[in-house]
Design a protein around this motif. Sequence first.
Motif, PDB file in Angstrom:
ATOM      1  N   ALA A   1      -4.759 -11.635  22.838  1.00  0.00           N
ATOM      2  CA  ALA A   1      -4.283 -12.655  21.637  1.00  0.00           C
ATOM      3  C   ALA A   1      -3.836 -10.839  20.618  1.00  0.00           C
ATOM      4  CB  ALA A   1      -5.618 -11.987  21.709  1.00  0.00           C
ATOM      5  N   PRO A   2      -3.314 -11.385  19.719  1.00  0.00           N
ATOM      6  CA  PRO A   2      -3.021 -10.306  18.553  1.00  0.00           C
ATOM      7  C   PRO A   2      -3.910  -9.205  18.123  1.00  0.00           C
ATOM      8  CG  PRO A   2      -2.745 -12.157  17.231  1.00  0.00           C
ATOM      9  CD  PRO A   2      -3.486 -12.325  18.753  1.00  0.00           C
ATOM     10  N   ASN A   3      -5.792  -9.794  18.496  1.00  0.00           N
ATOM     11  CA  ASN A   3      -6.752  -9.114  17.351  1.00  0.00           C
ATOM     12  C   ASN A   3      -6.371  -8.806  16.457  1.00  0.00           C
ATOM     13  OD1 ASN A   3      -8.036  -9.899  20.477  1.00  0.00           O
ATOM     14  ND2 ASN A   3      -7.764  -7.875  20.921  1.00  0.00           N
ATOM     15  N   ASP A   4      -6.359  -9.319  15.587  1.00  0.00           N
ATOM     16  CA  ASP A   4      -5.648  -8.784  14.435  1.00  0.00           C
ATOM     17  C   ASP A   4      -6.983  -8.283  13.392  1.00  0.00           C
ATOM     18  OD1 ASP A   4      -2.965  -9.143  14.160  1.00  0.00           O
ATOM     19  OD2 ASP A   4      -3.216 -11.753  13.361  1.00  0.00           O
ATOM     20  N   THR A   5      -7.318  -7.303  12.188  1.00  0.00           N
ATOM     21  CA  THR A   5      -8.117  -7.277  11.250  1.00  0.00           C
ATOM     22  C   THR A   5      -7.456  -7.208   9.842  1.00  0.00           C
ATOM     23  OG1 THR A   5      -7.920  -4.174  11.792  1.00  0.00           O
ATOM     24  CG2 THR A   5      -9.423  -5.692  13.035  1.00  0.00           C
ATOM     25  N   TYR A   6      -8.633  -7.593   8.915  1.00  0.00           N
ATOM     26  CA  TYR A   6      -7.935  -7.562   7.309  1.00  0.00           C
ATOM     27  C   TYR A   6      -8.867  -6.574   6.616  1.00  0.00           C
ATOM     28  CZ  TYR A   6      -5.886 -11.633   9.860  1.00  0.00           C
ATOM     29  OH  TYR A   6      -4.889 -12.478  10.375  1.00  0.00           O
ATOM     30  N   ALA A   7      -8.066  -6.590   5.529  1.00  0.00           N
ATOM     31  CA  ALA A   7      -9.310  -5.551   4.729  1.00  0.00           C
ATOM     32  C   ALA A   7      -8.679  -5.811   3.271  1.00  0.00           C
ATOM     33  CB  ALA A   7      -9.137  -3.981   4.862  1.00  0.00           C
ATOM     34  N   TRP A   8      -9.183  -6.731   2.251  1.00  0.00           N
ATOM     35  CA  TRP A   8      -8.636  -6.956   1.314  1.00  0.00           C
ATOM     36  C   TRP A   8      -9.027  -6.437  -0.021  1.00  0.00           C
ATOM     37  CZ3 TRP A   8      -6.396 -11.291  -0.420  1.00  0.00           C
ATOM     38  CH2 TRP A   8      -5.500 -11.691   0.718  1.00  0.00           C
ATOM     39  N   TYR A   9      -8.114  -5.147  -0.435  1.00  0.00           N
ATOM     40  CA  TYR A   9      -8.805  -4.529  -2.254  1.00  0.00           C
ATOM     41  C   TYR A   9      -8.449  -4.716  -3.143  1.00  0.00           C
ATOM     42  CZ  TYR A   9      -8.848  -1.154   2.511  1.00  0.00           C
ATOM     43  OH  TYR A   9      -9.059   0.025   3.339  1.00  0.00           O
ATOM     44  N   GLU A  10      -8.789  -4.119  -4.104  1.00  0.00           N
ATOM     45  CA  GLU A  10      -8.870  -4.289  -5.198  1.00  0.00           C
ATOM     46  C   GLU A  10      -8.564  -2.886  -6.013  1.00  0.00           C
ATOM     47  OE1 GLU A  10     -10.439  -4.915  -9.818  1.00  0.00           O
ATOM     48  OE2 GLU A  10     -11.562  -6.579  -8.389  1.00  0.00           O
ATOM     49  N   GLY A  11      -7.715  -2.182  -6.006  1.00  0.00           N
ATOM     50  CA  GLY A  11      -7.605  -0.832  -6.008  1.00  0.00           C
ATOM     51  C   GLY A  11      -7.998  -0.397  -4.931  1.00  0.00           C
ATOM     52  N   GLU A  12      -9.037   0.691  -5.068  1.00  0.00           N
ATOM     53  CA  GLU A  12      -8.814   1.182  -3.857  1.00  0.00           C
ATOM     54  C   GLU A  12     -10.608   0.807  -3.536  1.00  0.00           C
ATOM     55  OE1 GLU A  12      -6.766   3.473  -1.794  1.00  0.00           O
ATOM     56  OE2 GLU A  12      -5.364   2.412  -3.419  1.00  0.00           O
ATOM     57  N   THR A  13     -10.971   0.075  -3.843  1.00  0.00           N
ATOM     58  CA  THR A  13     -12.422  -0.748  -3.137  1.00  0.00           C
ATOM     59  C   THR A  13     -12.333  -2.119  -2.590  1.00  0.00           C
ATOM     60  OG1 THR A  13     -13.179   0.191  -5.780  1.00  0.00           O
ATOM     61  CG2 THR A  13     -14.375  -2.135  -4.660  1.00  0.00           C
ATOM     62  N   ARG A  14     -12.632  -1.644  -1.256  1.00  0.00           N
ATOM     63  CA  ARG A  14     -12.495  -2.223  -0.220  1.00  0.00           C
ATOM     64  C   ARG A  14     -13.480  -3.922  -0.888  1.00  0.00           C
ATOM     65  NH1 ARG A  14     -13.135  -1.771   6.165  1.00  0.00           N
ATOM     66  NH2 ARG A  14     -11.025  -0.122   6.004  1.00  0.00           N
ATOM     67  N   LEU A  15     -12.573  -4.706  -0.681  1.00  0.00           N
ATOM     68  CA  LEU A  15     -13.437  -6.596  -0.983  1.00  0.00           C
ATOM     69  C   LEU A  15     -14.178  -6.909   0.166  1.00  0.00           C
ATOM     70  CD1 LEU A  15     -11.396  -7.596  -3.579  1.00  0.00           C
ATOM     71  CD2 LEU A  15     -13.475  -6.247  -4.016  1.00  0.00           C
ATOM     72  N   ALA A  16     -13.749  -7.397   1.406  1.00  0.00           N
ATOM     73  CA  ALA A  16     -14.079  -8.360   2.272  1.00  0.00           C
ATOM     74  C   ALA A  16     -13.165  -7.585   3.466  1.00  0.00           C
ATOM     75  CB  ALA A  16     -13.232  -9.260   2.018  1.00  0.00           C
ATOM     76  N   THR A  17     -13.521  -8.072   4.890  1.00  0.00           N
ATOM     77  CA  THR A  17     -12.247  -7.642   5.845  1.00  0.00           C
ATOM     78  C   THR A  17     -12.238  -9.733   7.079  1.00  0.00           C
ATOM     79  OG1 THR A  17     -14.442  -7.844   7.555  1.00  0.00           O
ATOM     80  CG2 THR A  17     -13.716  -5.712   5.826  1.00  0.00           C
ATOM     81  N   GLN A  18     -12.070 -10.323   6.475  1.00  0.00           N
ATOM     82  CA  GLN A  18     -11.710 -11.565   6.825  1.00  0.00           C
ATOM     83  C   GLN A  18     -10.430 -12.198   6.028  1.00  0.00           C
ATOM     84  OE1 GLN A  18     -14.385 -12.446   4.104  1.00  0.00           O
ATOM     85  NE2 GLN A  18     -15.698 -11.184   5.434  1.00  0.00           N
TER      86      GLN A  18
ATOM     87  N   THR B   1      -5.158  -9.507 -12.488  1.00  0.00           N
ATOM     88  CA  THR B   1      -5.495  -8.602 -11.560  1.00  0.00           C
ATOM     89  C   THR B   1      -4.637  -8.899 -10.429  1.00  0.00           C
ATOM     90  OG1 THR B   1      -7.768  -7.989 -12.799  1.00  0.00           O
ATOM     91  CG2 THR B   1      -7.433  -7.302 -10.275  1.00  0.00           C
ATOM     92  N   ASP B   2      -4.299  -7.609  -9.751  1.00  0.00           N
ATOM     93  CA  ASP B   2      -3.261  -7.472  -8.443  1.00  0.00           C
ATOM     94  C   ASP B   2      -4.452  -7.261  -7.067  1.00  0.00           C
ATOM     95  OD1 ASP B   2      -1.289  -7.658  -9.658  1.00  0.00           O
ATOM     96  OD2 ASP B   2      -0.606  -4.940  -9.085  1.00  0.00           O
ATOM     97  N   TYR B   3      -4.445  -8.066  -6.020  1.00  0.00           N
ATOM     98  CA  TYR B   3      -5.232  -8.275  -4.439  1.00  0.00           C
ATOM     99  C   TYR B   3      -4.120  -7.800  -3.277  1.00  0.00           C
ATOM    100  CZ  TYR B   3      -9.087 -10.151  -8.049  1.00  0.00           C
ATOM    101  OH  TYR B   3     -10.366  -9.739  -8.509  1.00  0.00           O
ATOM    102  N   ARG B   4      -4.304  -6.993  -2.919  1.00  0.00           N
ATOM    103  CA  ARG B   4      -3.696  -6.133  -1.770  1.00  0.00           C
ATOM    104  C   ARG B   4      -5.142  -6.538  -0.624  1.00  0.00           C
ATOM    105  NH1 ARG B   4      -4.899  -1.787  -2.126  1.00  0.00           N
ATOM    106  NH2 ARG B   4      -5.161  -0.723  -0.375  1.00  0.00           N
ATOM    107  N   VAL B   5      -3.823  -7.322   0.858  1.00  0.00           N
ATOM    108  CA  VAL B   5      -4.911  -7.158   1.983  1.00  0.00           C
ATOM    109  C   VAL B   5      -3.658  -6.336   3.024  1.00  0.00           C
ATOM    110  CG1 VAL B   5      -3.055  -9.395   2.366  1.00  0.00           C
ATOM    111  CG2 VAL B   5      -5.214  -8.893   3.165  1.00  0.00           C
ATOM    112  N   GLU B   6      -4.396  -5.701   3.094  1.00  0.00           N
ATOM    113  CA  GLU B   6      -3.610  -5.362   4.466  1.00  0.00           C
ATOM    114  C   GLU B   6      -4.041  -5.867   6.162  1.00  0.00           C
ATOM    115  OE1 GLU B   6      -4.863  -0.599   4.400  1.00  0.00           O
ATOM    116  OE2 GLU B   6      -3.579  -0.772   2.096  1.00  0.00           O
ATOM    117  N   VAL B   7      -3.433  -5.801   6.912  1.00  0.00           N
ATOM    118  CA  VAL B   7      -3.115  -6.292   8.182  1.00  0.00           C
ATOM    119  C   VAL B   7      -3.185  -5.172   9.573  1.00  0.00           C
ATOM    120  CG1 VAL B   7      -3.534  -8.163  10.197  1.00  0.00           C
ATOM    121  CG2 VAL B   7      -3.211  -8.725   7.255  1.00  0.00           C
ATOM    122  N   ARG B   8      -3.885  -5.686  10.109  1.00  0.00           N
ATOM    123  CA  ARG B   8      -3.554  -3.921  11.475  1.00  0.00           C
ATOM    124  C   ARG B   8      -3.927  -4.920  13.183  1.00  0.00           C
ATOM    125  NH1 ARG B   8      -3.687   1.221  12.972  1.00  0.00           N
ATOM    126  NH2 ARG B   8      -4.509   1.590  10.587  1.00  0.00           N
TER     127      ARG B   8
END
Length: 386
Positions: free
Chosen positions: A121-138, A151-158
Amino acid sequence: MIYYFCTQQGQQIAELQAVSAGSVVTFNWTKYNSATGSFDAYATESGASSVIQNLADGCYQVSFTEGGNNYSFRAWVFNSWLQVTAAVTASTCTSFHLESTVTGSTFIYYDITSNQQLVLAPNDTYAWYEGETRLATQASFTTYDVPAQNTDYRVEVRNRAGCTASSTVTYQSVVPEAKFSWTTSQKGDPQYSNPQAPLEVQFNNESLNADNDKFEWFLFRDISAIREEASTATEPVDSIMEVLTDMNPVYTYENSGRYMVKLVAAKENPNFTCRDTFYLSDYIVVDTSLVMVPPVFTPNGDGMNDVLKIKTRSLESLDFQILNRWGRTVHHFKKSGYIPEDSELAAWDGKIGGKPASAGVYFYVVDAVGRDGTRRKRKGFIHLLR
């Protein structure tokens, strides 16, 4: 042993290295063949170390003989790539949905003893940000914190390999944010702090993302009048005095009181219209009527305090009489209609019948009607000094 290498889709950067204790040996590299369940020859190299590069995913084995001892090592390698795309969906007046779509390499692993395929399984983890503020991990989520500006929203996946990817999406705002302030050119009396009627108020629209032609200003009646009427009413009381639709309206409060104001701002979208409401944090206070008579004046011709001046606030009419010690009216001043705000009315010049009045104590009687409808009656005495 499993080694991961972060790369781009279609690229192979995996590599393995074998090192002897210092002797020159022959390194025999083989690669696991899942079709036959055995290892096939891959590369042979002599030296104190050996490196094989640009490897495809799979299990590799190296063996060599050194000092009469046989050595064999085995390792899995995976070229890991990861891509993510962020999107905004289901945008409404109260919420919108942030969604991520992830693609990446597949980690196919075999149990060497049974040749049974296992997909890691890839075991992906997620983090959504508005600027430097983390909003969610889904991977995806709905937010009810709807901004009134793009407004810009950024998602980072590992993934399990520690490889990362990110994507940014811009939320195109469909909602307004209502806000306003108010100003007046009239200064409040330092003693009483509030301006008086009639009071001209400039409403300053500070709303965001609203349509210029979609503002409604609800001007409420005096709160005391509303409460008094409600105390005996059997049906809901109409609390609205006026509704304005200008972007930055000007309104004159003719009567004293405490007034609340509500602004409703709207933004029209193709399939719906969003609205937002803003109330003042406190009332607009228009001061009550007032009559103040100074206790002393000195009509001696020195240019200082020669005239008895009555200070008024929010009056519609004023009737002022001066009486001598025997109760006879010796001077009568009357003013009706519009009385300028925050006035000081020259009510008596200290003369009776055109001649200077004698120094001493005189009595006054005030009968005034304020813009708030309150009748103000007052009696007192004045010292006339020369």
